[in-house]
Scaffold this motif. Sequence first.
Motif, short mmCIF file in Angstrom:
data_model
loop_
_atom_site.label_atom_id
_atom_site.label_comp_id
_atom_site.label_asym_id
_atom_site.label_seq_id
_atom_site.Cartn_x
_atom_site.Cartn_y
_atom_site.Cartn_z
N VAL A 45 0.82 -1.65 0.36
CA VAL A 45 0.03 0.31 0.25
C VAL A 45 0.92 1.14 -0.01
O VAL A 45 1.73 1.63 1.33
CB VAL A 45 -0.94 0.45 1.30
CG1 VAL A 45 -1.86 0.91 1.17
CG2 VAL A 45 -1.94 -0.76 0.91
N ASN A 46 0.93 1.82 -1.22
CA ASN A 46 1.71 3.22 -0.97
C ASN A 46 2.58 3.22 -0.98
O ASN A 46 4.25 3.51 0.04
CB ASN A 46 0.54 4.44 0.15
CG ASN A 46 -0.81 4.49 -0.37
OD1 ASN A 46 -1.05 4.57 -1.91
ND2 ASN A 46 -1.28 5.28 0.29
N ASP A 47 3.25 2.32 -1.37
CA ASP A 47 5.03 1.34 -1.55
C ASP A 47 5.88 1.08 -0.19
O ASP A 47 6.15 1.98 0.52
CB ASP A 47 6.28 2.83 -1.79
CG ASP A 47 6.12 3.40 -3.23
OD1 ASP A 47 5.31 1.77 -4.20
OD2 ASP A 47 5.93 4.46 -3.78
N MET A 48 5.03 1.17 0.75
CA MET A 48 5.09 0.65 2.20
C MET A 48 3.91 -0.72 1.89
O MET A 48 3.10 -1.44 2.06
CB MET A 48 4.49 1.69 3.63
CG MET A 48 4.97 2.57 3.23
SD MET A 48 3.89 3.96 4.54
CE MET A 48 2.40 3.72 3.49
N ALA A 49 4.39 -1.95 3.72
CA ALA A 49 3.90 -3.30 3.43
C ALA A 49 2.94 -2.79 4.77
O ALA A 49 3.21 -2.57 6.08
CB ALA A 49 5.26 -4.32 4.69
N LYS A 50 1.73 -3.19 3.98
CA LYS A 50 0.69 -2.85 5.23
C LYS A 50 0.23 -4.17 5.80
O LYS A 50 -0.19 -5.11 4.79
CB LYS A 50 -0.07 -1.64 5.35
CG LYS A 50 -1.64 -1.33 5.24
CD LYS A 50 -1.53 -0.01 6.29
CE LYS A 50 -3.05 0.41 7.18
NZ LYS A 50 -2.43 0.74 8.35
N CYS A 51 -0.10 -4.67 7.00
CA CYS A 51 -0.89 -5.67 7.56
C CYS A 51 -2.19 -5.39 7.31
O CYS A 51 -3.34 -4.53 8.04
CB CYS A 51 -1.18 -5.48 9.16
SG CYS A 51 -2.31 -7.27 9.86
N GLU A 52 -2.80 -6.45 6.16
CA GLU A 52 -4.18 -6.49 6.34
C GLU A 52 -4.67 -6.95 6.80
O GLU A 52 -6.42 -7.46 6.28
CB GLU A 52 -4.41 -6.49 4.36
CG GLU A 52 -3.22 -5.99 3.24
CD GLU A 52 -3.76 -6.51 1.80
OE1 GLU A 52 -3.92 -8.19 1.67
OE2 GLU A 52 -3.48 -5.89 0.99
N SER A 53 -4.70 -8.08 7.51
CA SER A 53 -5.84 -8.74 8.71
C SER A 53 -5.79 -7.44 9.60
O SER A 53 -6.24 -8.62 10.06
CB SER A 53 -4.12 -9.65 9.21
OG SER A 53 -4.16 -10.43 8.11
N PHE A 54 -5.00 -6.59 10.37
CA PHE A 54 -5.63 -5.35 11.31
C PHE A 54 -7.60 -5.26 10.91
O PHE A 54 -7.62 -5.17 9.79
CB PHE A 54 -5.03 -4.25 10.67
CG PHE A 54 -5.55 -2.93 11.47
CD1 PHE A 54 -5.13 -2.37 13.22
CD2 PHE A 54 -7.16 -2.14 10.73
CE1 PHE A 54 -5.55 -2.04 13.71
CE2 PHE A 54 -7.07 -1.35 12.04
CZ PHE A 54 -6.88 -0.77 13.06
N GLU A 55 -7.98 -5.86 12.23
CA GLU A 55 -9.00 -5.61 12.50
C GLU A 55 -9.31 -4.68 13.68
O GLU A 55 -8.69 -5.10 14.87
CB GLU A 55 -10.11 -6.68 12.44
CG GLU A 55 -10.16 -7.55 11.67
CD GLU A 55 -10.65 -8.18 11.73
OE1 GLU A 55 -11.96 -8.83 12.93
OE2 GLU A 55 -10.47 -9.32 11.65
N LYS A 56 -9.83 -3.09 13.63
CA LYS A 56 -9.72 -1.97 15.06
C LYS A 56 -10.98 -2.97 15.96
O LYS A 56 -12.08 -4.32 15.56
CB LYS A 56 -10.95 -1.47 14.26
CG LYS A 56 -10.88 -0.31 14.82
CD LYS A 56 -10.78 1.20 14.87
CE LYS A 56 -11.27 2.35 16.08
NZ LYS A 56 -10.05 3.02 16.09
#
Length: 100
Positions: free
Chosen positions: A88-99
């Motif tokens: 995501v936008n040249d970054m590695a983002k945790c897509e499993s994040f749940e608030k």
Amino acid sequence: MAHIKCREFDCKYNYCEACMKNSIEVTDEALCDSFDIKQDGSPIDMEVGLEEEFFVNHHDKEVLCRCRSCVSNSQGCCSRVNLQVGDVNDMAKCESFEKR
């Protein structure tokens, strides 16, 4: 311990969408703080790929998490069995994040 599926193909620890780093850290913004860019553009960075333990237990990864607003954060460790990281936008983002 988690199995990490990673779609950040520019990271030197990514091999066929599997994270080959022994453990990763996730920031309070749910970003993979262990992301490290490949230097030579190869499918696996040679400095990592030649290590003897590169493929040993690649499904058993410790995920240290500083994202306290995530439901999977259990006293600083991720409690998920499967974790997905994306580009995501040249970054590695945790897509499993749940608030929480």
